[in-house]
Write a protein that holds these residues in place. Structure first.
Motif, PDB file in Angstrom:
ATOM      1  N   THR A  20      -9.377   9.717  -3.002  1.00 18.59           N
ATOM      2  CA  THR A  20      -9.607   9.215  -1.656  1.00 18.59           C
ATOM      3  C   THR A  20      -8.622   9.830  -0.678  1.00 18.59           C
ATOM      4  O   THR A  20      -7.430   9.904  -0.954  1.00 18.59           O
ATOM      5  N   ASP A  21      -9.122  10.216   0.468  1.00 19.47           N
ATOM      6  CA  ASP A  21      -8.258  10.738   1.516  1.00 19.47           C
ATOM      7  C   ASP A  21      -7.744   9.553   2.328  1.00 19.47           C
ATOM      8  O   ASP A  21      -8.486   8.917   3.082  1.00 19.47           O
ATOM      9  N   HIS A  22      -6.441   9.288   2.192  1.00 18.15           N
ATOM     10  CA  HIS A  22      -5.848   8.143   2.877  1.00 18.15           C
ATOM     11  C   HIS A  22      -5.315   8.495   4.269  1.00 18.15           C
ATOM     12  O   HIS A  22      -4.763   7.623   4.949  1.00 18.15           O
ATOM     13  N   THR A  43      -0.290  17.118   2.612  1.00 10.81           N
ATOM     14  CA  THR A  43      -0.573  17.038   1.177  1.00 10.81           C
ATOM     15  C   THR A  43      -0.426  15.609   0.677  1.00 10.81           C
ATOM     16  O   THR A  43       0.339  14.815   1.244  1.00 10.81           O
ATOM     17  N   GLU A  44      -1.170  15.297  -0.377  1.00 12.77           N
ATOM     18  CA  GLU A  44      -1.200  13.949  -0.954  1.00 12.77           C
ATOM     19  C   GLU A  44      -1.348  14.063  -2.460  1.00 12.77           C
ATOM     20  O   GLU A  44      -2.101  14.907  -2.956  1.00 12.77           O
ATOM     21  N   LYS A  45      -0.606  13.235  -3.218  1.00  9.76           N
ATOM     22  CA  LYS A  45      -0.683  13.299  -4.673  1.00  9.76           C
ATOM     23  C   LYS A  45      -0.425  11.931  -5.284  1.00  9.76           C
ATOM     24  O   LYS A  45       0.504  11.230  -4.896  1.00  9.76           O
ATOM     25  N   ASP A  50       2.867   6.074 -11.853  1.00  5.33           N
ATOM     26  CA  ASP A  50       2.436   4.825 -11.206  1.00  5.33           C
ATOM     27  C   ASP A  50       1.178   5.136 -10.415  1.00  5.33           C
ATOM     28  O   ASP A  50       1.225   5.351  -9.203  1.00  5.33           O
ATOM     29  N   LYS A  51       0.028   5.166 -11.107  1.00  4.65           N
ATOM     30  CA  LYS A  51      -1.203   5.652 -10.505  1.00  4.65           C
ATOM     31  C   LYS A  51      -1.794   4.726  -9.449  1.00  4.65           C
ATOM     32  O   LYS A  51      -2.804   5.057  -8.835  1.00  4.65           O
ATOM     33  N   SER A  52      -1.154   3.596  -9.208  1.00  2.59           N
ATOM     34  CA  SER A  52      -1.587   2.727  -8.117  1.00  2.59           C
ATOM     35  C   SER A  52      -1.002   3.191  -6.781  1.00  2.59           C
ATOM     36  O   SER A  52      -1.349   2.656  -5.732  1.00  2.59           O
ATOM     37  N   LYS A  53      -0.145   4.210  -6.832  1.00  2.00           N
ATOM     38  CA  LYS A  53       0.532   4.687  -5.622  1.00  2.00           C
ATOM     39  C   LYS A  53       0.374   6.200  -5.468  1.00  2.00           C
ATOM     40  O   LYS A  53       0.149   6.912  -6.441  1.00  2.00           O
ATOM     41  N   SER A  54       0.494   6.652  -4.235  1.00  2.00           N
ATOM     42  CA  SER A  54       0.464   8.088  -3.935  1.00  2.00           C
ATOM     43  C   SER A  54       1.605   8.450  -3.005  1.00  2.00           C
ATOM     44  O   SER A  54       2.085   7.621  -2.231  1.00  2.00           O
ATOM     45  N   VAL A  55       2.004   9.708  -3.109  1.00  2.00           N
ATOM     46  CA  VAL A  55       2.954  10.275  -2.148  1.00  2.00           C
ATOM     47  C   VAL A  55       2.174  11.078  -1.126  1.00  2.00           C
ATOM     48  O   VAL A  55       1.270  11.837  -1.476  1.00  2.00           O
ATOM     49  N   LEU A  56       2.511  10.900   0.142  1.00  2.00           N
ATOM     50  CA  LEU A  56       1.913  11.690   1.210  1.00  2.00           C
ATOM     51  C   LEU A  56       3.018  12.404   1.984  1.00  2.00           C
ATOM     52  O   LEU A  56       4.086  11.832   2.207  1.00  2.00           O
ATOM     53  N   ASP A  80       0.023   2.432  -1.090  1.00  2.00           N
ATOM     54  CA  ASP A  80      -0.801   1.735  -2.071  1.00  2.00           C
ATOM     55  C   ASP A  80      -2.189   2.368  -2.060  1.00  2.00           C
ATOM     56  O   ASP A  80      -2.847   2.430  -1.016  1.00  2.00           O
ATOM     57  N   ASN A  81      -2.639   2.851  -3.206  1.00  2.00           N
ATOM     58  CA  ASN A  81      -3.926   3.556  -3.261  1.00  2.00           C
ATOM     59  C   ASN A  81      -5.121   2.651  -2.966  1.00  2.00           C
ATOM     60  O   ASN A  81      -6.150   3.114  -2.472  1.00  2.00           O
ATOM     61  N   ALA A  82      -5.005   1.383  -3.282  1.00  2.00           N
ATOM     62  CA  ALA A  82      -6.135   0.473  -3.082  1.00  2.00           C
ATOM     63  C   ALA A  82      -6.357   0.163  -1.604  1.00  2.00           C
ATOM     64  O   ALA A  82      -7.500   0.043  -1.155  1.00  2.00           O
ATOM     65  N   THR A  83      -5.276   0.055  -0.859  1.00  2.00           N
ATOM     66  CA  THR A  83      -5.377  -0.362   0.543  1.00  2.00           C
ATOM     67  C   THR A  83      -5.008   0.730   1.546  1.00  2.00           C
ATOM     68  O   THR A  83      -5.367   0.651   2.717  1.00  2.00           O
ATOM     69  N   GLY A  84      -4.263   1.730   1.092  1.00  2.00           N
ATOM     70  CA  GLY A  84      -3.750   2.745   2.007  1.00  2.00           C
ATOM     71  C   GLY A  84      -2.522   2.285   2.774  1.00  2.00           C
ATOM     72  O   GLY A  84      -2.004   3.009   3.623  1.00  2.00           O
ATOM     73  N   LYS A  85      -2.026   1.098   2.454  1.00  2.00           N
ATOM     74  CA  LYS A  85      -0.863   0.553   3.155  1.00  2.00           C
ATOM     75  C   LYS A  85       0.404   1.313   2.788  1.00  2.00           C
ATOM     76  O   LYS A  85       0.642   1.635   1.623  1.00  2.00           O
TER      77      LYS A  85
END
Length: 235
Positions: A20-22, A43-45, A50-56, A80-85
């Motif tokens: 997903t593009d956050h 970039t985003e990864k 901790d696959k519930s989170k991403s670095v942007l 947070d990958n689920a909410t984008g928060k």
């Protein structure tokens, strides 16, 4: 056979659904517009540990573009990958400059940077190069970040881990130097953080035109140094 095909198809579709593009959600929280960022360097990864989170990494223009040169503010975020928060962030004004030395790429490095038993860092790599053919030059710098009390903290900033440069006549004669470093984690600690062992390979090449043949002579040297945590960053 058909059963396995549908299982594979579902797995592929599920994989795509996770990419997903956050960016739009995050920009809204930061009160920024897409026109304010250098979109090709965004970039985003997903964090593999901790696959519930991403670095942007959001490179925001700090000033107007002038004849191809620009300055960027660095927005380093964990979401947070689920909410984008946005969970934690670090903002560095005027972090990157692209001018005669052109900023070509920003990548997220999720290597095994275990700084102690409970702290794992992630890295941001920035790649630069020149456009000169007679005097080629490129370099890669690495910064490391950790999460501390719900904020992001840089513990290593713009450490050059790769450099290539030289000068030649664009036919044969010339000298080049390639410096390539890797990072290992030491067992010894200072201020509760493991030392970083920097192993560097230095390759020097000299080309000489002799009897219409381009003869190359290569010499290799290896060096090892340690970076020690002083309570704030590695030096």
């Amino acid at each position: 056979m058909e059963k396995y095909f549908y299982i594979l198809l579902f797995a592929v579709q599920f994989s795509f659904s996770q990419n997903t593009d956050h960016l739009p959600t995050v920009l809204k929280q930061l009160k920024l517009k897409e026109s304010q960022i250098r979109i090709e360097l965004f970039t985003e990864k997903v964090l593999p540990y901790d696959k519930s989170k991403s670095v942007l990494v959001i490179p925001k223009y700090a000033s107007d573009i002038e004849e191809g040169s620009f300055v960027l503010d660095a927005y380093i975020l964990i979401i947070d990958n689920a909410t984008g928060k946005i969970i934690s962030k670090f903002i560095e004004p005027n972090a990157w400059t692209s001018d005669a030395l052109i900023l070509t790429d920003i990548t997220i490095d999720t290597g095994l940077y275990h700084l102690n038993k409970t702290t794992r860092a992630f890295g941001i790599r920035t790649d630069y190069r020149t456009q000169s053919q007679p005097n080629p030059y490129s370099e890669t710098n690495l910064s490391l970040y950790i999460v501390e009390k719900n904020t992001l903290k840089p513990v290593l900033q713009n450490f050059r881990i790769y450099k290539y440069g030289g000068e030649w006549d664009m036919k044969c004669d010339g000298k080049f130097e390639d410096i390539d470093s890797t990072i290992d984690i030491d067992k010894l600690q200072n201020k509760n953080f493991n030392n970083l062992i920097i192993k560097t390979k230095i390759t020097k090449t000299e080309n000489i035109l002799k009897d219409e043949d381009c003869i190359s002579k290569e010499t290799i040297k290896k060096e090892t140094v340690k970076l020690i945590f002083n309570g704030k960053e590695y030096k």
